[in-house]
Enzyme design. Structure first.
Site, PDB file in Angstrom:
ATOM      1  N   SER A 111       0.828  -1.202   0.000  1.00  8.55           N
ATOM      2  CA  SER A 111       0.000   0.000   0.000  1.00  8.55           C
ATOM      3  C   SER A 111       0.866   1.257   0.000  1.00  8.55           C
ATOM      4  O   SER A 111       1.594   1.512  -0.955  1.00  8.55           O
ATOM      5  CB  SER A 111      -0.953  -0.046   1.198  1.00  8.55           C
ATOM      6  OG  SER A 111      -1.998   0.877   1.061  1.00  8.55           O
ATOM      7  N   ASP A 232     -10.044  -5.609  -3.473  1.00 10.13           N
ATOM      8  CA  ASP A 232      -9.446  -4.601  -2.599  1.00 10.13           C
ATOM      9  C   ASP A 232     -10.334  -3.356  -2.601  1.00 10.13           C
ATOM     10  O   ASP A 232     -10.535  -2.724  -3.632  1.00 10.13           O
ATOM     11  CB  ASP A 232      -8.037  -4.266  -3.120  1.00 10.13           C
ATOM     12  CG  ASP A 232      -7.237  -3.391  -2.176  1.00 10.13           C
ATOM     13  OD1 ASP A 232      -7.838  -2.668  -1.354  1.00 10.13           O
ATOM     14  OD2 ASP A 232      -5.994  -3.430  -2.266  1.00 10.13           O
ATOM     15  N   HIS A 261      -7.314  -6.258   0.554  1.00  5.37           N
ATOM     16  CA  HIS A 261      -6.091  -5.463   0.607  1.00  5.37           C
ATOM     17  C   HIS A 261      -4.927  -6.224   1.230  1.00  5.37           C
ATOM     18  O   HIS A 261      -3.778  -5.818   1.081  1.00  5.37           O
ATOM     19  CB  HIS A 261      -6.372  -4.183   1.411  1.00  5.37           C
ATOM     20  CG  HIS A 261      -5.351  -3.107   1.248  1.00  5.37           C
ATOM     21  ND1 HIS A 261      -4.965  -2.609   0.026  1.00  5.37           N
ATOM     22  CD2 HIS A 261      -4.614  -2.418   2.162  1.00  5.37           C
ATOM     23  CE1 HIS A 261      -4.061  -1.655   0.191  1.00  5.37           C
ATOM     24  NE2 HIS A 261      -3.816  -1.533   1.480  1.00  5.37           N
TER      25      HIS A 261
END
Length: 281
Positions: A111, A232, A261
């Site tokens: 991320s 996600d 995610h």
């Protein structure tokens, strides 16, 4: 399923910042692959241990693994007034490599950590051999609703349960134990105060800050593997990885169905299979 072993985190002075770092594993004699730097994401209460515990034992079996709590997170949080953002996180990661005397690394970034991985490669190209991006930021996009909710977290059990629910596609992962653990971590005064300073509204500016320009991305010549959950809701793959695969000169994309995610947590075996093959010497 057997729980992964407890990972030991030590403190290291990195450019004047007391930094929590997992430093484990050793490269096999004669191995050509460098250490692996793991960069976690920006969820509330996150640490390197929380993010990477499922994969460190496998990756460190024949590689040195370095996994810091990034600036303002976990054991690296101080709560003191500080400027956060792409530049600060990149500089801190580079200073960590310098402190440890590491010249070249492979990087796995989750991320926000993926954006910092790309930023490191842009700032110091010779320092990076290969990059793995997981549910990564790092490209211009509209602020996703899920990420807005994550960055808007204020301490509370209900709020933390919602955040964990956004991360995980598999509802069985949203356990009371996990919610309590991350909630308690987010209450630590230094963590709480650092978090409050990171992503104030309007939050689109922080997405913009973490985005590399087209020119920066085009200049990253190292091989890049992107692993992204199709489901996600925090950083949707079509908003980020689908763009990055067109903008990076040497990129490949692996999309996992039935996954949110947390690809390394929800689909650990699948994640390791593709990543370890890609990172092999």
């Amino acid at each position: 399923m057997t729980a992964p072993p407890v990972l030991s985190t030590g403190q290291l002075d990195v450019a004047g910042v007391s930094t929590a770092v997992i430093d484990t594993g050793t490269s096999r004699e004669g191995a050509q692959a460098p250490p692996v730097l793991l960069l976690h994401g920006s969820g509330p209460g996150v640490t390197a241990t929380a993010n990477w515990r499922p994969i460190i034992p496998a990756v460190s079996a024949d590689r040195r693994v370095v996994a810091p709590d990034q600036l303002g997170f976990g054991g690296t949080a101080t709560g003191e007034p500080r400027t956060y953002g792409r530049t600060a996180w990149t500089d801190h990661a580079l200073a960590l490599l310098d402190t440890l005397g590491i010249g070249t690394v492979d990087i796995i970034g989750n991320s926000m950590g993926g954006a910092i991985a790309l930023s490191i490669a842009a700032a110091r190209p010779h320092a990076v051999r290969r990059i793995v991006l997981m549910g990564s930021m790092g490209v211009a996009m509209a602020l996703p609703d899920g990420l807005n909710a994550v960055w808007g977290y204020t301490p509370g059990l209900k709020q933390m349960r919602r955040v964990i629910g956004l991360f995980a596609y598999n509802r069985d992962l949203v356990t009371d134990e996990l919610v309590q653990m991350r909630y308690r971590a987010s209450l630590e005064p230094a963590v709480r105060d650092s978090w409050a300073a990171m992503f104030p509204e309007p939050r689109q500016r922080w997405v913009d800050d973490l985005a590399l320009s087209g020119g920066e991305l085009a200049a990253i010549r190292v091989p890049v593997l992107m692993v992204h959950g199709r489901d996600d809701r925090v950083v949707p793959w079509r908003s980020s990885s689908a763009q990055l695969v067109d903008l990076l000169p040497d990129a490949r994309l692996h999309v996992l169905t039935g996954c949110g995610h947390w690809t390394m947590i929800e689909r650990t075996a699948d994640f390791l299979a593709v990543v370890q093959s890609f990172l092999a010497p």
